[in-house]
Design an enzyme around this catalytic site. Structure first.
Site, PDB file in Angstrom:
ATOM      1  N   GLY A 330      10.468   2.353  -0.804  1.00 29.09           N
ATOM      2  CA  GLY A 330      10.241   1.181   0.040  1.00 29.09           C
ATOM      3  C   GLY A 330      11.514   0.801   0.777  1.00 29.09           C
ATOM      4  N   GLY A 333      11.522  -1.467   4.013  1.00 28.64           N
ATOM      5  CA  GLY A 333      10.945  -2.805   3.956  1.00 28.64           C
ATOM      6  C   GLY A 333      11.991  -3.901   3.964  1.00 28.64           C
ATOM      7  CG  ASP A 334      11.126  -7.830   5.653  1.00 30.21           C
ATOM      8  OD1 ASP A 334      11.551  -7.051   6.537  1.00 30.21           O
ATOM      9  OD2 ASP A 334      10.369  -8.774   5.887  1.00 30.21           O
ATOM     10  CE  LYS A 505      19.977 -17.634  -7.227  1.00 32.50           C
ATOM     11  NZ  LYS A 505      20.720 -17.265  -6.012  1.00 32.50           N
ATOM     12  CG  ASP A 558       7.406 -17.162  -5.409  1.00 38.49           C
ATOM     13  OD1 ASP A 558       7.509 -15.938  -5.562  1.00 38.49           O
ATOM     14  OD2 ASP A 558       8.011 -17.784  -4.513  1.00 38.49           O
ATOM     15  CG  HIS A 563      13.262 -17.297 -10.154  1.00 40.49           C
ATOM     16  ND1 HIS A 563      13.477 -15.982 -10.469  1.00 40.49           N
ATOM     17  CD2 HIS A 563      12.870 -17.322  -8.853  1.00 40.49           C
ATOM     18  CE1 HIS A 563      13.212 -15.237  -9.394  1.00 40.49           C
ATOM     19  NE2 HIS A 563      12.846 -16.027  -8.415  1.00 40.49           N
ATOM     20  CE  LYS A 656       8.472 -21.006  -1.546  1.00 42.98           C
ATOM     21  NZ  LYS A 656       9.855 -20.632  -1.175  1.00 42.98           N
ATOM     22  NE  ARG A 666      20.047 -34.576 -12.122  1.00 42.84           N
ATOM     23  CZ  ARG A 666      20.958 -34.963 -11.223  1.00 42.84           C
ATOM     24  NH1 ARG A 666      21.839 -35.881 -11.540  1.00 42.84           N
ATOM     25  NH2 ARG A 666      20.975 -34.441 -10.004  1.00 42.84           N
ATOM     26  CG  LEU A 721      33.658 -29.266 -16.111  1.00 47.36           C
ATOM     27  CD1 LEU A 721      32.754 -28.685 -17.196  1.00 47.36           C
ATOM     28  CD2 LEU A 721      34.954 -29.766 -16.725  1.00 47.36           C
TER      29      LEU A 721
END
Length: 820
Positions: A330, A333-334, A505, A558, A563, A656, A666, A721
């Site tokens: 692929g 693809g994007d 991340k 999603d 996530h 969104k 938090r 921090l």
């Protein structure tokens, strides 16, 4: 003449050997005489090479055995008409001089000589530098440098003396090999940096010692140089010890005899040309009867230098046993062009890609008729996105391009993967280990057919095989389990890398460190102290461009189920037995098993106004006969049944079309009783901002400056921090870059294991089933660029969360500032 080769097997090992050689030369000189040691330094082309050279300069400046007050440094080569940050003098000042300054050593400016690239022409710069360089040598009491450090380019150039430059004009070669000290103005048309200011080979030949740094990409160039010189004159030196000292204490000709086999008669020192002029008379470069005769120069200026001087080469040993193929299915693809290839490009730039690694893009030509070759894929799909990356030069793009191939495939056609296998086998010929990584940048519905083709037609007989699988991993638990079972027919679990980019991340990676490297947080993250935990994902844009895909999954599938659930497990898990992948993932699974399925009353869903107006959604609505009920917003409250978190609500929010774009965790701590010493005060909070502008900060109470000591003087303040103070100027790797590197290393702790996936679906499945089968679950409308449905805010407040202004004043309703 002979040469010594210092081999290193790692980047750091190469730097250490390079620096040790230079240091030993300087120290030996300083023990014998009080005069200056004159050192010539070079830069390099390409970000990766320049970073390595900068590390050499920095490490050299850290060596305490060197008396820097007696070292004079000049630049062998400089770039002209480039931004100041891209000059070699910036490299010297930022790496060498600044490191000396950090050691409280003020390096004398008069002992540092560099071209004045601020002059308005190359000619003026050359003339000025030549005059100052001759004075520099005279002031230092030498006729030439004690040591020059050169860089071999992949075009076989050395430090600004380019073969294409001197081959285009016989006079250029005459100037390059002149016995007199000259500074040259050279040019290379193919490179981003057009003009260079460099010393000629006559100055380099005057050096008592010459050390040449090669790179992985210049290995072929070095082979060509060796082939152009007498191969029997090469000796291998395992360390910069006694051999280097011998080389310093005897003339180069004698050193070559003592350190290498006897040269062949054709290149015996007695028969070698002794001057540049006699060298130039060996082969005709112009008609024999021309007024001025010139002769053909060598393929590399280093070949010429090696005919007269003994050199030392520092070489990063190329792994001759392992071959690595990174296959992208692929590739047109994007996802591949926006994420996968840029991540691989950054790994290439940073030196984390194995030297033998090849990237092979594969896709079905019936869907991409405009791409029929590697060149088409490069120009039409990759270049526009690679050029958006930071920190590269034209040399880097050229080097990366040389790693890439395109092979068309068709998943539905048996036998279409065999040419791919033959191509890889041809590339890996001669290597014992044929290691392959396959990235499935494909829709999940073709995962199994693609893997079946790989196993049957394109699977190596040696080395490792790893497959990266992109989300979504099914739409529910049943589909996820079915997908896992089918994957297990062809792959072992250790070969499967289910990618969730949130796990890589920077701040998500920091959660384990924050919690378990700081002992006090072991007790602070507990139901005794914590009132609630909020995990919030917000985007200020809608689903433009991907509405068709998103409508099939919705915000819960999603974002939340993968996530945000992964972030929750890291916040809530117990300390693992070790940082090994299976130990970390075992603890995450324990947390997931302790989470109750979400109840309907603990969830609110919404859809932003204008979602139904998207052309793709209108087409879907027309086909189905009713408006889409896909949620673009959701709040869900989860509870864990264990001692640490009993009764603490974990409030997930994802949406969104909201006010801003951010992802935060938090942790809101319990309020001090109102009758306590300082009375009614706001709750403390620890905030982990995952994106944008990663940060960790602690909102706590402190007394404001003043002479009084009363409760009214207590205000909320922020203990920031700052994680970036120690890494100023350093680039933070992107998530996909980190994850692909993990796969190369065989590290799976940042990937989702099968039982993690199935347990996460167990938590959300009952809620999703209700939402999609009961008509009362119609998403609440909310304005675009708002905070979401008001009912969601009410649910959050009912679970004990309290919003505050930045100064600590409690507020009701949606806060305009979710970040502070």
């Amino acid at each position: 003449m002979a040469c010594n080769v210092l081999e290193a097997f790692t980047e750091r090992g190469l730097v250490e050997k390079y620096v040790s050689f230079i240091q030993e030369s300087i120290v030996a000189h300083q023990k014998k005489t009080s005069g200056h040691f004159v050192l010539g330094l070079s830069g390099a082309d390409g970000r990766k090479r320049r970073e390595r050279v900068g590390e050499v300069f920095k490490t050299l400046a850290e060596r305490e055995a060197i008396d820097w007050g007696k070292v004079a440094v000049f630049l062998v080569e400089e770039r002209f008409n480039v931004p100041e940050i891209d000059t070699n003098q910036h490299l010297v000042r930022s790496a060498l001089v600044s490191t000396l300054k950090s050691r409280n050593i003020e390096y004398p400016e008069e002992q540092l000589l560099m071209p004045n690239v601020g002059l308005d022409s190359v000619i003026r710069c050359v003339t000025d530098y030549q005059t100052r360089l001759l004075n520099f040598f005279k002031t230092s009491g030498v006729e030439g440098p004690h040591l020059v450090a050169l860089e071999l380019g992949d075009d076989m150039s050395i430090s600004g003396v380019f073969p294409e430059w001197y081959k285009e004009d016989p006079n250029n070669w005459a100037d390059a090999i002149s016995k007199s000290c000259k500074v040259l103005g050279t040019a290379r048309g193919a490179a981003n940096v057009q003009h260079h200011i460099c010393v000629n080979l006559g100055i380099i030949r005057r050096a008592r010692q010459i050390v040449v740094n090669t790179h992985e990409s210049t290995d072929q160039a070095w082979r060509h140089v060796k082939n152009a010189t007498d191969a029997e004159s090469f000796a291998r030196m395992p360390s910069p010890g006694a051999e280097n000292r011998t080389n310093r204490s005897v003339p180069p000709s004698k050193a070559s005899k003592s350190l290498s086999p006897a040269p062949s008669p054709a290149l015996h020192p007695a028969t070698l040309p002794t001057t540049p002029e006699t060298y130039r008379r060996q082969t005709s470069f112009s008609p024999p009867n021309s007024p001025r005769r010139h002769f053909a120069p060598p393929v590399s200026p280093l070949s010429y230098v090696m005919k007269y001087k003994h050199i030392t080469v520092v070489q990063l040993k190329v792994d001759e046993e392992n071959y690595y193929s990174f296959i992208i299915l692929g590739a047109l693809g994007d996802l591949a062009r926006k994420k996968t290839f840029p991540a691989l490009f950054q790994l290439h730039l940073s030196g984390h890609m194995p030297a033998s690694a090849r990237i092979i893009g594969c896709d079905d030509p019936q869907f991409h008729g405009d791409v029929g070759s590697t060149g088409d894929m490069w120009e039409k799909r990759l270049v526009p996105y690679l050029e958006k990356e930071t920190g590269w030069e034209q040399t880097d793009l050229r080097d990366f391009h040389s790693r890439i191939d395109y092979v068309p495939i068709c998943i539905s056609e048996p036998g279409s993967f065999r040419p791919l296998d033959a191509h890889i086998q041809a590339l890996a010929k001669g290597r014992k280990q044929d290691n392959r990584i396959c990235y499935l940048a494909l829709p999940s519905k073709v995962f199994i057919p693609a893997i079946q083709r790989l196993r049957e037609e394109c699977w190596p007989s040696t080395g490792f095989s790893r497959v990266i699988v992109e989300k979504p991993f099914g739409r529910n638990r049943e589909e996820a389990c079915d997908l896992s079972r089918k994957l297990a027919r062809y792959l072992e679990e250790s070969q499967i890398y289910r990618i969730d980019h949130y796990l890589a991340k920077t701040l998500v990676l920091n959660i384990l460190t924050l919690r378990f490297a700081n002992r006090e947080f072991g007790t602070l993250f507990h139901t005794y102290h914590v009132a609630n935990v909020r995990i919030t994902f917000q985007e200020d844009f809608g689903v433009e461009g991907r509405a068709g895909y998103f409508n099939d999954y919705g915000i819960i599938r999603d974002i939340m189920q993968n996530h945000l659930m992964q972030v929750l497990t890291l916040i809530a898990m117990e300390a693992p037995a070790s940082l090994e992948a299976e130990d970390v993932r075992d603890e995450k699974v324990k947390v997931l098993k302790q989470i109750r399925p979400i109840r309907a009353e603990d969830c609110v869903i919404g859809q932003y106004e204008g979602y139904q107006d998207d052309p793709q959604i209108q087409t879907i609505n027309k086909d189905r006969g009713y408006p889409s009920r896909c949620p673009t917003f959701a709040v869900a409250v989860l509870y864990l049944d264990n001692d640490r978190w009993s009764g603490v609500p974990f409030i997930m929010k994802a949406g969104k079309g909201l006010k801003n774009t951010q992802t935060t965790v938090r942790v809101q701590f319990k309020k001090v009783p109102s009758h306590s010493l300082f009375g009614e005060q706001p709750q403390n909070e620890m905030v982990i901002r995952i994106q944008p502008n990663e940060a960790i900060y602690y909102k706590m109470l402190a007394k404001m400056p003043g002479i009084s000591q009363k409760a009214k003087d207590v205000r909320r303040t922020v203990l920031d921090l700052d994680l970036k103070k120690g890494v100023v100027g350093k680039r933070t790797p992107e998530a996909y870059e980190k994850l692909i590197y993990d796969v190369l290393q065989g590290q799976s702790h940042n990937f989702v294991r099968r039982d993690e996936l199935e347990q996460a679906w167990r938590i959300f499945d009952p809620l999703l089933h209700q939402m999609e089968n009961e008509e009362q679950w119609t998403p609440l409308r909310y304005p675009l660029k708002s905070g979401g449905p008001r009912a969601a805010d009410e649910l959050i407040m009912s679970k004990g969360f309290q919003k505050y202004t930045p100064t600590g004043v409690a507020v009701s309703g949606f806060s305009d500032d979710e970040v502070a």
